[in-house]
Design a protein around this motif. Structure first.
Motif, PDB file in Angstrom:
ATOM      1  N   ILE A 276       0.839  -1.195   0.000  1.00 56.36           N
ATOM      2  CA  ILE A 276       0.000   0.000   0.000  1.00 56.36           C
ATOM      3  C   ILE A 276       0.876   1.248   0.000  1.00 56.36           C
ATOM      4  N   ALA A 277       0.589   2.152  -0.942  1.00 57.22           N
ATOM      5  CA  ALA A 277       1.180   3.484  -0.951  1.00 57.22           C
ATOM      6  C   ALA A 277       0.065   4.473  -0.630  1.00 57.22           C
ATOM      7  N   TYR A 278       0.389   5.506   0.114  1.00 55.19           N
ATOM      8  CA  TYR A 278      -0.621   6.473   0.549  1.00 55.19           C
ATOM      9  C   TYR A 278      -0.437   7.826  -0.127  1.00 55.19           C
ATOM     10  N   SER A 279      -1.568   8.420  -0.472  1.00 60.43           N
ATOM     11  CA  SER A 279      -1.581   9.768  -1.027  1.00 60.43           C
ATOM     12  C   SER A 279      -2.333  10.645  -0.031  1.00 60.43           C
ATOM     13  N   ALA A 280      -1.582  11.354   0.791  1.00 63.47           N
ATOM     14  CA  ALA A 280      -2.175  12.170   1.850  1.00 63.47           C
ATOM     15  C   ALA A 280      -2.579  13.534   1.297  1.00 63.47           C
ATOM     16  N   GLU A 281      -3.782  13.962   1.642  1.00 66.46           N
ATOM     17  CA  GLU A 281      -4.300  15.256   1.205  1.00 66.46           C
ATOM     18  C   GLU A 281      -4.480  16.139   2.432  1.00 66.46           C
ATOM     19  N   GLY A 282      -3.855  17.298   2.428  1.00 64.29           N
ATOM     20  CA  GLY A 282      -4.043  18.215   3.546  1.00 64.29           C
ATOM     21  C   GLY A 282      -5.492  18.633   3.654  1.00 64.29           C
ATOM     22  N   GLU A 283      -6.069  18.983   2.525  1.00 66.62           N
ATOM     23  CA  GLU A 283      -7.497  19.288   2.423  1.00 66.62           C
ATOM     24  C   GLU A 283      -8.080  18.354   1.379  1.00 66.62           C
ATOM     25  N   PRO A 284      -9.323  17.881   1.578  1.00 69.98           N
ATOM     26  CA  PRO A 284      -9.929  16.967   0.598  1.00 69.98           C
ATOM     27  C   PRO A 284      -9.943  17.583  -0.799  1.00 69.98           C
ATOM     28  N   LEU A 285      -9.532  16.810  -1.776  1.00 74.73           N
ATOM     29  CA  LEU A 285      -9.427  17.294  -3.156  1.00 74.73           C
ATOM     30  C   LEU A 285     -10.581  16.828  -4.039  1.00 74.73           C
ATOM     31  N   GLU A 286     -11.645  16.286  -3.434  1.00 77.55           N
ATOM     32  CA  GLU A 286     -12.745  15.670  -4.164  1.00 77.55           C
ATOM     33  C   GLU A 286     -12.208  14.497  -4.984  1.00 77.55           C
ATOM     34  N   THR A 287     -13.112  13.815  -5.646  1.00 75.35           N
ATOM     35  CA  THR A 287     -12.711  12.567  -6.289  1.00 75.35           C
ATOM     36  C   THR A 287     -11.696  12.794  -7.410  1.00 75.35           C
ATOM     37  N   GLY A 288     -11.991  13.731  -8.304  1.00 72.23           N
ATOM     38  CA  GLY A 288     -11.091  13.968  -9.431  1.00 72.23           C
ATOM     39  C   GLY A 288      -9.731  14.468  -8.987  1.00 72.23           C
ATOM     40  N   GLY A 289      -9.721  15.469  -8.096  1.00 72.85           N
ATOM     41  CA  GLY A 289      -8.454  16.020  -7.640  1.00 72.85           C
ATOM     42  C   GLY A 289      -7.629  15.015  -6.854  1.00 72.85           C
ATOM     43  N   GLY A 290      -8.313  14.170  -6.090  1.00 73.22           N
ATOM     44  CA  GLY A 290      -7.604  13.161  -5.317  1.00 73.22           C
ATOM     45  C   GLY A 290      -6.913  12.136  -6.197  1.00 73.22           C
ATOM     46  N   ILE A 291      -7.610  11.708  -7.246  1.00 73.61           N
ATOM     47  CA  ILE A 291      -7.000  10.752  -8.175  1.00 73.61           C
ATOM     48  C   ILE A 291      -5.847  11.411  -8.923  1.00 73.61           C
ATOM     49  N   ARG A 292      -6.059  12.643  -9.376  1.00 70.60           N
ATOM     50  CA  ARG A 292      -4.996  13.321 -10.127  1.00 70.60           C
ATOM     51  C   ARG A 292      -3.741  13.434  -9.276  1.00 70.60           C
ATOM     52  N   LYS A 293      -3.884  13.784  -8.007  1.00 66.43           N
ATOM     53  CA  LYS A 293      -2.725  13.929  -7.125  1.00 66.43           C
ATOM     54  C   LYS A 293      -1.979  12.605  -6.971  1.00 66.43           C
ATOM     55  N   ALA A 294      -2.713  11.495  -7.030  1.00 66.82           N
ATOM     56  CA  ALA A 294      -2.112  10.176  -6.833  1.00 66.82           C
ATOM     57  C   ALA A 294      -1.526   9.576  -8.105  1.00 66.82           C
ATOM     58  N   LEU A 295      -1.677  10.228  -9.246  1.00 62.85           N
ATOM     59  CA  LEU A 295      -1.206   9.643 -10.508  1.00 62.85           C
ATOM     60  C   LEU A 295       0.272   9.241 -10.490  1.00 62.85           C
ATOM     61  N   PRO A 296       1.176  10.014  -9.860  1.00 58.96           N
ATOM     62  CA  PRO A 296       2.576   9.564  -9.824  1.00 58.96           C
ATOM     63  C   PRO A 296       2.746   8.200  -9.148  1.00 58.96           C
ATOM     64  N   LEU A 297       1.842   7.841  -8.254  1.00 55.14           N
ATOM     65  CA  LEU A 297       1.908   6.540  -7.593  1.00 55.14           C
ATOM     66  C   LEU A 297       1.248   5.447  -8.422  1.00 55.14           C
ATOM     67  N   LEU A 298       0.408   5.848  -9.361  1.00 59.04           N
ATOM     68  CA  LEU A 298      -0.383   4.886 -10.136  1.00 59.04           C
ATOM     69  C   LEU A 298       0.265   4.513 -11.464  1.00 59.04           C
ATOM     70  N   GLY A 299       1.163   5.344 -11.965  1.00 59.41           N
ATOM     71  CA  GLY A 299       1.853   5.021 -13.207  1.00 59.41           C
ATOM     72  C   GLY A 299       1.110   5.475 -14.441  1.00 59.41           C
ATOM     73  N   ASP A 300       1.532   4.964 -15.593  1.00 64.98           N
ATOM     74  CA  ASP A 300       0.989   5.442 -16.868  1.00 64.98           C
ATOM     75  C   ASP A 300       0.060   4.438 -17.539  1.00 64.98           C
ATOM     76  N   GLN A 301      -0.349   3.404 -16.806  1.00 69.37           N
ATOM     77  CA  GLN A 301      -1.256   2.396 -17.343  1.00 69.37           C
ATOM     78  C   GLN A 301      -2.625   2.497 -16.666  1.00 69.37           C
ATOM     79  N   PRO A 302      -3.672   1.929 -17.285  1.00 72.31           N
ATOM     80  CA  PRO A 302      -4.994   1.961 -16.649  1.00 72.31           C
ATOM     81  C   PRO A 302      -4.960   1.333 -15.257  1.00 72.31           C
ATOM     82  N   PHE A 303      -5.799   1.859 -14.380  1.00 76.84           N
ATOM     83  CA  PHE A 303      -5.854   1.390 -13.004  1.00 76.84           C
ATOM     84  C   PHE A 303      -7.308   1.313 -12.546  1.00 76.84           C
ATOM     85  N   VAL A 304      -7.541   0.500 -11.549  1.00 77.63           N
ATOM     86  CA  VAL A 304      -8.875   0.361 -10.967  1.00 77.63           C
ATOM     87  C   VAL A 304      -9.055   1.402  -9.876  1.00 77.63           C
TER      88      VAL A 304
END
Length: 223
Positions: A74-102
Motif C-alpha cells: 500500500i502506498a498512501y496519497s495524503a491530502e491536507g485538504e480533501p481534493l474531491e474525487t477527481g483532484g484526489g486521483i490526479r494527485k495520486a497519478l505519480p503513484l499509479l503510473g501510466d497504465q490503466p488502473f482500478v
C-alpha cells in the motif's frame, strides 16, 4: 495493474460514528469497510494499492500499515485538504503510473469480483454500473451494449457504482487542486471513449446510518 481506494471523505452523514473515526474504518460486521475492499482486491490478484486520505487519515495508515498482512503493498496519497474525487486521483497519478488502473470508492459495500477488470481494454474510462437505488432513482448514465451513450427516453439510466477502470490520459489538462470526477466521465462519454458494464450483485452505498444497517443485515444473511 494497480488499484486505488478512495478514502478521503469525511462521512458527515454517518456522524457521530465519523467524528473520531474515518469513514473507511467504520465497521460492518465487525470489520472496517476498507478491509473488505483490500481483501477482495488481493483475492483478485492486485498487489499494488494506492489509498488517498484526508480526514483522520493517520488512523487509516496506522490500521492498514504497508499492506503486508493482506498480501499487498500500500502506498498512501495524503491530502491536507480533501481534493474531491477527481483532484484526489490526479494527485495520486505519480503513484499509479501510466497504465490503466482500478478505482474503488471506499464507502461502498459489494461482492463485485475485481478480477473481471484486470483484462479490460479501456480507451479512457470503463465504469461498473448498478441498478438505481431508492435514494438515487434517476441514475447517472445511459448505457447500451457495453457503452455509455447519450441520454434518450428509450435508453435506461443506471447508477455509477464507484468502481471503474481509468486511464491516466483521462486527466490530461486537468488542474491541480480540488475538482469532481464526474465532468471527466461525461467528457469521455461524449467522446465515445467510455465503456461500461451492468453489475447486478450485492452493492450498497454506505453513506447513511440506514444503509450501514442494510449492509449489516446483508452480512447477517437477512433480506
Amino acid at each position: 495493474m494497480k488499484a486505488m481506494i478512495l478514502a478521503a471523505g469525511k462521512g458527515e452523514r454517518l456522524r457521530p460514528l465519523t467524528l473520531h473515526t474515518p469513514k473507511p474504518l467504520v465497521r460492518v460486521g465487525g470489520k472496517p469497510l476498507i478491509e473488505y475492499h483490500i481483501e477482495a482486491l488481493a483475492h483478485a490478484g492486485f498487489r499494488e494499492l494506492v489509498i488517498n486520505h484526508a480526514w483522520l487519515g493517520a488512523q487509516i495508515e496506522e490500521y492498514l500499515g504497508d499492506g503486508a498482512r493482506f498480501g499487498v503493498r500500500i502506498a498512501y496519497s495524503a491530502e491536507g485538504e480533501p481534493l474531491e474525487t477527481g483532484g484526489g486521483i490526479r494527485k495520486a497519478l505519480p503513484l499509479l503510473g501510466d497504465q490503466p488502473f482500478v478505482v474503488v470508492n471506499g464507502d461502498i459495500f459489494t461482492d463485485y469480483d475485481f478480477a473481471r477488470l484486470r483484462d479490460i481494454e479501456v480507451a479512457s474510462v470503463h465504469l461498473v454500473l448498478v441498478d438505481n437505488p431508492e435514494h438515487h432513482a434517476d441514475g447517472d448514465f445511459a448505457w447500451r451494449a457495453g457503452r455509455l451513450v447519450a441520454d434518450r427516453e428509450d435508453v435506461a439510466r443506471l447508477t455509477y457504482s464507484g468502481i471503474a477502470v481509468l486511464h491516466p490520459r483521462l486527466f490530461a489538462g486537468s488542474p491541480e487542486g480540488a475538482f469532481k470526477l464526474a465532468p471527466l466521465l461525461r467528457r469521455a462519454q461524449a467522446e465515445g471513449a467510455a465503456s461500461a458494464e451492468h453489475f447486478t450483485g450485492r452493492w450498497i452505498d454506505v453513506g447513511t446510518h440506514e444503509r450501514l444497517a442494510q449492509a449489516e443485515r446483508l452480512l447477517a444473511g437477512e433480506s
